[in-house]
Design a protein around this motif. Structure first.
Motif, mmCIF file in Angstrom:
data_model
loop_
_atom_site.group_PDB
_atom_site.id
_atom_site.type_symbol
_atom_site.label_atom_id
_atom_site.label_comp_id
_atom_site.label_asym_id
_atom_site.label_seq_id
_atom_site.Cartn_x
_atom_site.Cartn_y
_atom_site.Cartn_z
ATOM 1 N N GLY A 14 0.778 -1.271 -0.136
ATOM 2 C CA GLY A 14 -0.083 0.066 -0.045
ATOM 3 C C GLY A 14 0.805 1.086 0.010
ATOM 4 N N ALA A 15 0.244 2.551 -0.257
ATOM 5 C CA ALA A 15 1.022 3.791 -0.232
ATOM 6 C C ALA A 15 1.237 4.229 1.113
ATOM 7 N N GLY A 16 0.782 3.676 2.096
ATOM 8 C CA GLY A 16 1.032 4.168 3.447
ATOM 9 C C GLY A 16 -0.460 4.882 3.750
ATOM 10 N N SER B 35 4.306 -3.343 4.695
ATOM 11 C CA SER B 35 5.060 -2.226 4.748
ATOM 12 C C SER B 35 4.735 -1.463 3.229
ATOM 13 N N PRO B 36 4.485 -0.065 3.594
ATOM 14 C CA PRO B 36 4.316 0.821 2.411
ATOM 15 C C PRO B 36 5.620 0.735 1.373
ATOM 16 N N TYR B 37 6.858 0.620 1.966
ATOM 17 C CA TYR B 37 8.031 0.657 1.334
ATOM 18 C C TYR B 37 8.362 -0.595 0.281
ATOM 19 N N LEU B 38 7.426 -1.335 0.320
ATOM 20 C CA LEU B 38 7.512 -2.700 -0.453
ATOM 21 C C LEU B 38 6.876 -2.508 -2.079
ATOM 22 N N SER B 39 6.153 -1.217 -1.901
ATOM 23 C CA SER B 39 5.261 -0.955 -3.101
ATOM 24 C C SER B 39 5.541 -0.929 -4.488
ATOM 25 N N GLN C 48 -3.789 -2.668 -0.008
ATOM 26 C CA GLN C 48 -4.619 -1.978 0.548
ATOM 27 C C GLN C 48 -4.557 -0.230 0.360
ATOM 28 N N ILE C 49 -5.597 0.367 0.283
ATOM 29 C CA ILE C 49 -5.710 1.446 -0.208
ATOM 30 C C ILE C 49 -6.712 2.380 0.359
ATOM 31 N N ARG C 50 -6.697 3.733 0.486
ATOM 32 C CA ARG C 50 -7.606 4.444 1.061
ATOM 33 C C ARG C 50 -8.020 5.830 0.326
ATOM 34 N N ILE D 204 2.367 5.387 -6.388
ATOM 35 C CA ILE D 204 2.575 4.156 -5.411
ATOM 36 C C ILE D 204 1.413 3.208 -5.893
ATOM 37 N N ASN D 205 0.297 3.726 -5.799
ATOM 38 C CA ASN D 205 -0.979 2.823 -6.078
ATOM 39 C C ASN D 205 -1.021 2.489 -7.598
ATOM 40 N N LYS D 206 -0.598 3.182 -8.434
ATOM 41 C CA LYS D 206 -0.549 2.854 -9.859
ATOM 42 C C LYS D 206 0.636 1.500 -9.961
ATOM 43 N N SER D 207 1.653 1.427 -9.288
ATOM 44 C CA SER D 207 2.666 0.402 -9.461
ATOM 45 C C SER D 207 2.037 -0.721 -8.742
#
Length: 316
Positions: free
Chosen positions: A59-61, A129-133, A151-153, A220-223
């Motif tokens: 996720g993006a965080g 982890s958001p860092y794995l995105s 996971q997205i918001r 981030i979410n696009k990736s």
């Protein structure tokens, strides 16, 4: 009235921080202690079997990832971690986003050993982890994941939260080049604050902070979204925070689907939020307060880079 509100918010945040600190000394909290390499290497010969499951969440965080991992961690047959190796993970984001020529074998080895330790001690492992995105497809394959989560918001609430957390506060220098090292914060945060690596950088530098953060959220979410569409032979779950946040019906589905031992009561489930120390302060610069330029940048960037949010449906 304003003074009362400030005091109320202060006390709520203080109580939350106290509960979070106390959690560290609990049985569940001790499960999350970061292992040393000396401890991890003992598990190098562990062999995963059909009774061991690995879940990875991307996720993006600012999207409930930490809280969601604590749901899994609340059960004796799962360990749920978030940013367990934050320094290495942030560097992984830096390397994978900028496509730097750095050998990542030891990074994969770190996660392989950690999940082996997890499954040896608790049967199942949930890592997030958001860092794995920027490595959803790669990591899912390398670690042989059984389940993956996206996971997205809601974008407005996400950007509000990133803004409150101070993202891109010191990025108003038009001479910035990509990639860069941000020296205004800690090292792992420096690696996490990516900037465009193409011709869009010149335009990005002229954006407001809201515009810059919107680009970050979208990229981030696009990736992750693109990787999820390419990943096969893995159970994929899409999770919108507004659908699952403090939702006991969703928890009951998770309990059944992932065979949690010792089902939580409603009270216990609602208390999981107090185990997630990265909750952050309440947003103080919300969408209705943004100026016209910020709102226009937000809409334009969402439409240009990631117009798929409404298409995503929670499927737990």
């Amino acid at each position: 009235w304003k003074s009362y509100t400030k005091i109320k918010i202060f006390m709520e945040n203080l109580i939350y921080k106290i509960k979070s600190k106390l959690f560290r000394y609990s049985k569940e909290g001790k499960k999350l202690k970061r292992p040393t390499y000396k401890e991890l290497i003992k598990y190098q010969n562990f062999q995963k079997n059909k009774n061991n499951k690995l879940a990875i969440s991307f996720g993006a965080g600012r999207s409930g990832i930490n809280w969601f991992s604590k749901i899994f961690n609340s059960h004796s047959n799962w360990i749920g971690t978030c940013e367990r190796f934050a320094d290495y993970e942030a560097f992984y984001r830096y390397v994978s986003y900028y496509k730097l020529p750095i050998n990542l074998e030891n990074f994969y080895k770190l996660f392989d050993l950690a999940t082996k330790k997890d499954m040896s001690e608790y049967q199942n492992s949930f890592i997030s982890s958001p860092y794995l995105s920027f490595g959803a497809r790669d990591l899912s394959k390398r670690l042989n994941a059984n389940y993956i989560f996206f996971q997205i918001r809601n974008p407005k609430e996400s950007i509000q939260s990133f803004y409150t957390k101070g993202w891109y506060l010191n990025f108003d220098n038009n001479k910035i080049k990509s990639p860069l090292i941000d020296i205004s914060g800690g090292q792992y945060r420096s690696f996490s604050r990516i900037v465009p690596d193409n011709e869009f950088l010149e335009e990005w530098l002229k954006l407001s902070r809201i515009g810059k953060i919107t680009w970050f959220w979208a990229m981030i979410n696009k990736s992750i979204y693109n990787d999820f569409n390419k990943i096969e032979n893995v159970d994929k779950f899409f999770v919108k925070l507004e659908d699952v946040n403090q939702n006991y019906n969703i928890y009951e589905k998770l309990h059944t689907r992932f065979r949690f031992e010792n089902k939580l009561t409603k009270k216990q489930f609602y208390n999981v939020i107090n185990k997630a120390p990265n909750k952050g302060p309440k947003d103080n610069y919300i969408y209705k307060d943004w100026n016209d330029l910020e709102k226009k940048e937000f809409e334009n960037i969402i439409n240009k880079f990631f117009p798929f949010y409404d298409e995503i449906k929670t499927n737990i």
